[in-house]
Design a protein around this motif. Structure first.
Motif, short mmCIF file in Angstrom:
data_model
loop_
_atom_site.label_atom_id
_atom_site.label_comp_id
_atom_site.label_asym_id
_atom_site.label_seq_id
_atom_site.Cartn_x
_atom_site.Cartn_y
_atom_site.Cartn_z
N HIS A 1 12.34 -1.47 -10.70
CA HIS A 1 11.68 -1.04 -9.46
C HIS A 1 12.73 -0.97 -8.36
N GLU B 1 14.22 2.62 2.58
CA GLU B 1 13.16 1.68 2.25
C GLU B 1 13.61 0.24 2.51
N LYS C 1 0.81 -1.22 0.00
CA LYS C 1 0.00 0.00 0.00
C LYS C 1 0.85 1.27 0.00
N MET C 2 2.15 1.14 0.18
CA MET C 2 3.01 2.30 0.26
C MET C 2 3.40 2.79 -1.13
N ASN C 3 3.91 4.02 -1.17
CA ASN C 3 4.52 4.49 -2.40
C ASN C 3 5.68 3.55 -2.74
N ASN C 4 5.82 3.24 -4.00
CA ASN C 4 6.85 2.31 -4.46
C ASN C 4 6.59 0.91 -3.94
N GLY C 5 5.32 0.59 -3.73
CA GLY C 5 4.96 -0.69 -3.13
C GLY C 5 5.41 -1.90 -3.92
N GLU C 6 5.38 -1.82 -5.24
CA GLU C 6 5.78 -2.98 -6.04
C GLU C 6 7.24 -3.33 -5.80
#
Length: 310
Positions: free
Chosen positions: A80, A86, A48-53
């Motif tokens: 990605h 992160e 669900k976060m930004n850059n989740g993938e």
């Protein structure tokens, strides 16, 4: 059991070595699928976060590498990418989803550049294979008779078995399941990870939440029962050292009740604000009162019940 410390070389040296040597790593192009029968809350939060993938890709790489007990795990994806901050979030999430990786420390080291981030655990133990065998046997011993029980019954029985099996003590392995389940001594992280491992073994999703409680760093559990989320703190319920009783003040609480004296830090904004109370211990036993009643409290204590006022 001896701890082997993985020494981190200076980045300048690593940069030179990288042209001559490539560390053994899990392939960046092949990821083991997540186990379909068990839901991992931490991974779902990363998605669900930004850059989740990219975060989920790194998570899957770390899980695969940890399962293989790899010293180095390549978490870089050519399309990605994630940064070092992160990467540490991913590491903490894997740790709080997967108590079975008991040989890892709470931190990680990163090696790489803008083209590659390779992670490895600072500590690796000797004798992992033997400990895994012993741990699996202990887990089976504690869960073998729960087939056919309801989710609530499993959560209650395993809660009590952890409390009876573990004493709150500092030791070399007090942060993980080895300290709790094989040595019988742990602090909050060991309690919560041991409870999590037993719950996951019987098919109940659980995640370790870290933050603060009663003025100190603390860890507790997020648990899914019958499709609803609850919070449990086995550590604070273990009062056997002081008065010989198991407390149930923190067994399967909705978010607001747990939040009265627990403040989450890890994935805090993604934790479910659950309101379900059907599987709360005191709701089940009719010991919840909207206003204090001295007569009811007296009767409950005389009957050997534990009372907590919300």
């Amino acid at each position: 059991m001896k701890v082997i410390r993985k020494l981190t070389a200076l980045l300048t040296i690593l940069a030179l070595l990288s042209t001559l040597w490539v560390p053994a790593a899990v392939s960046a192009e092949a990821t083991e699928p997540q186990e379909e029968s068990l839901f991992y809350f931490g991974r779902s939060a990363l998605a669900k976060m930004n850059n989740g993938e990219a975060l989920c890709y790194a998570y899957d790489q770390l899980v695969t590498g940890c399962e293989a007990i790899s010293d180095y795990v390549d978490i870089y994806h050519r399309t990605h990418r994630i940064n070092s901050d992160e990467a540490f979030i991913v590491w903490e999430t894997v740790m709080n989803d997967h108590p079975e990786f008991f040989w890892l420390s709470d931190g990680m080291n990163l090696w790489g550049s803008d083209k590659q981030i390779t992670a490895f655990a600072p500590y690796i133990y000797d004798g992992i294979a033997e400990e895994r065998v012993a741990l699996n046997a202990r887990v089976q011993e504690l869960t073998a008779d729960l087939k056919g029980k309801s989710d609530y019954e499993k959560s209650l029985i395993l809660h009590d078995r952890i409390v009876n099996a573990v004493t709150y003590r500092n030791n070399a392995y007090d942060q993980n399941v080895i300290g709790a389940l094989l040595h019988g001594q742990a602090v909050c992280a060991g309690y919560s990870r041991a409870y999590q491992l037993l719950l996951q073994t019987v098919g109940i999703p659980s995640h370790v939440v870290t933050g603060y409680s009663l003025g100190q760093n603390h860890a507790w559990n997020l648990v899914q029962l019958d499709g609803d989320w609850y919070y449990t703190d086995v550590t604070w319920d273990d009062q056997t050292d002081t008065d010989g009783h198991i407390f149930y003040a923190y067994l399967n609480l909705p978010y607001a009740w747990m939040n009265l004296d627990h403040t989450a830090v890890s994935l805090a904004e993604y934790l479910p604000r659950s309101t379900a109370t059907a599987n709360n211990y005191h709701v089940k036993n009719g010991t919840v009162m909207e206003t204090p009643d001295a007569n009811v409290i007296t009767a409950l204590y005389r009957a050997g019940k534990t009372v907590r006022l919300y």
